[in-house]
Scaffold this active site. Structure first.
Site, PDB file in Angstrom:
ATOM      1  N   CYS A 194       0.823  -1.219   0.000  1.00 50.40           N
ATOM      2  CA  CYS A 194       0.000   0.000   0.000  1.00 50.40           C
ATOM      3  C   CYS A 194       0.859   1.272   0.000  1.00 50.40           C
ATOM      4  CB  CYS A 194      -0.912  -0.006   1.227  1.00 50.40           C
ATOM      5  SG  CYS A 194      -1.944   1.472   1.311  1.00 50.40           S
TER       6      CYS A 194
ATOM      7  N   LYS B 254     -10.013  -9.326   5.741  1.00 45.69           N
ATOM      8  CA  LYS B 254      -9.779  -8.325   6.801  1.00 45.69           C
ATOM      9  C   LYS B 254     -10.214  -8.859   8.162  1.00 45.69           C
ATOM     10  CE  LYS B 254     -10.569  -4.695   3.435  1.00 45.69           C
ATOM     11  NZ  LYS B 254     -11.468  -3.688   2.876  1.00 45.69           N
TER      12      LYS B 254
ATOM     13  N   GLU C 243      -6.727   7.412   7.530  1.00 43.24           N
ATOM     14  CA  GLU C 243      -6.427   8.338   6.422  1.00 43.24           C
ATOM     15  C   GLU C 243      -4.966   8.804   6.509  1.00 43.24           C
ATOM     16  OE1 GLU C 243      -7.927   9.344   3.562  1.00 43.24           O
ATOM     17  OE2 GLU C 243      -9.433   7.834   4.010  1.00 43.24           O
ATOM     18  N   SER C 244      -4.197   8.465   5.470  1.00 40.44           N
ATOM     19  CA  SER C 244      -2.753   8.728   5.506  1.00 40.44           C
ATOM     20  C   SER C 244      -2.431  10.212   5.676  1.00 40.44           C
ATOM     21  CB  SER C 244      -2.081   8.184   4.243  1.00 40.44           C
ATOM     22  OG  SER C 244      -2.583   8.825   3.084  1.00 40.44           O
TER      23      SER C 244
HETATM   24  N1  LIG Z   1      -7.433   7.843   1.261  1.00 42.44           N
HETATM   25  C1  LIG Z   1      -6.855   6.698   1.915  1.00 42.44           C
HETATM   26  C2  LIG Z   1      -6.593   5.639   0.886  1.00 42.44           C
HETATM   27  C3  LIG Z   1      -6.103   4.346   1.530  1.00 42.44           C
HETATM   28  C4  LIG Z   1      -6.309   3.148   0.595  1.00 42.44           C
HETATM   29  O1  LIG Z   1      -6.896   3.248  -0.485  1.00 42.44           O
HETATM   30  N2  LIG Z   1      -5.802   1.993   1.050  1.00 42.44           N
HETATM   31  C5  LIG Z   1      -6.027   0.777   0.278  1.00 42.44           C
HETATM   32  C6  LIG Z   1      -4.760  -0.058   0.189  1.00 42.44           C
HETATM   33  S1  LIG Z   1      -3.439   0.831  -0.603  1.00 42.44           S
HETATM   34  C7  LIG Z   1      -7.058  -0.070   0.993  1.00 42.44           C
HETATM   35  O2  LIG Z   1      -6.940  -0.310   2.171  1.00 42.44           O
HETATM   36  N3  LIG Z   1      -8.081  -0.517   0.254  1.00 42.44           N
HETATM   37  C8  LIG Z   1      -9.120  -1.325   0.800  1.00 42.44           C
HETATM   38  C9  LIG Z   1      -9.282  -2.641   0.140  1.00 42.44           C
HETATM   39  O3  LIG Z   1      -8.434  -3.002  -0.717  1.00 42.44           O
HETATM   40  O4  LIG Z   1     -10.222  -3.343   0.492  1.00 42.44           O
HETATM   41  C10 LIG Z   1      -5.558   7.118   2.619  1.00 42.44           C
HETATM   42  O5  LIG Z   1      -4.933   8.076   2.160  1.00 42.44           O
HETATM   43  O6  LIG Z   1      -5.198   6.508   3.653  1.00 42.44           O
END
Ligand SMILES: N[C@@H](CCC(=O)N[C@@H](CS)C(=O)NCC(=O)O)C(=O)O
Length: 225
Positions: free
Chosen positions: A9, A36, A61-62
């Site tokens: 990620c 998960k 949220e990053s």
């Molecule tokens: N806006 C979020 C985006 C985080 C994101 O999209 N993470 C992905 C992995 S890189 C995720 O967990 N997706 C959920 C999934 O694949 O079910 C951030 O900046 O933290």
């Protein structure tokens, strides 16, 4: 602190880079996003990584995690000036849009779409080129929050460049220099495991996309050579 993570990620990498730049010790807890665990869903309302657990309190949220770390630990990674700080946050958003463009590129179903997505990324690199100064980092000699936001996006291009020449380095020498400076920064190197490259290739191969077929072709060509 605990950083709830997924190995590939890019958003997790942003948080890991900022933690490292600020010299903050943390434990990384990787989860399987395809399966998960309940404890993860309990701390991640959107079901996404990263989540930072601070004495057990979850922050998701990053960008928010990065701002929390900026509020609580030195060295500063944002400019002091409020206008410049806002501009840097805006460029971090541009970095997030670049990550979306990268996803569209590696998921492109056919060659025509792949080329269109590559052209889109090249246009974004041209915009960045116009914004960069003498470097080596986004705002000059000091590593900052914008660098932490872009480093995980740029890491994809090390793999893309090995698959084919998509022209991502053409006509953007400052972006290229920025990419190279970030690629050797210890916080950036250590934000992923040593097996990241292999795992990313496996992930890209499994997309069933035009890029997956290019990887297959590159592997076959290497086997013959
Ligand atoms: N806006 C979020 C985006 C985080 C994101 O999209 N993470 C992905 C992995 S890189 C995720 O967990 N997706 C959920 C999934 O694949 O079910 C951030 O900046 O933290």
């Amino acid at each position: 602190m605990v950083l709830v993570s997924h190995a590939l990620c890019p958003y997790v990498q942003r948080a890991a880079i900022v933690l490292a730049e600020k010299g903050l010790p943390f434990e990384r807890r990787d989860i399987d996003l395809a399966n998960k665990p309940g404890w993860f869903l309990a701390v991640s309302p959107l079901g996404k990584t990263p989540v930072l657990l601070v004495d057990g309190a979850p922050i998701f949220e990053s960008a928010v995690i990065c701002e929390y770390l900026e509020d609580t630990a030195l060295p500063r990674l944002h400019p002091q000036d409020a206008v410049q700080r806002a501009q840097h946050r805006a460029w971090m958003e541009f970095g997030s849009a670049l990550l979306n463009a990268i996803g569209a590129f590696y998921n492109a179903p056919d060659e025509a779409a792949l080329k269109a997505r590559a052209t889109d990324i090249q246009a974004r690199f041209t915009q960045l080129e116009a914004e960069l100064g003498d470097g080596p980092y986004f705002a000059g000699p000091a590593f900052g929050m914008v660098d932490a936001a872009f480093a995980p996006a740029f890491r994809y291009f090390d793999t893309f460049d090995r698959i084919s020449d998509f022209g991502f380095s053409t006509g953007v020498p400052k972006v290229q220099r920025w990419r190279e400076a970030l690629a050797v920064r210890p916080s950036v190197v250590e934000a992923v495991s040593p097996t990241y490259g292999e795992r990313l290739q496996g992930f890209l191969l499994a997309r069933g996309s035009a890029l997956s077929r290019r990887i297959d072709a590159a592997i076959a060509a290497a086997a013959v050579a």
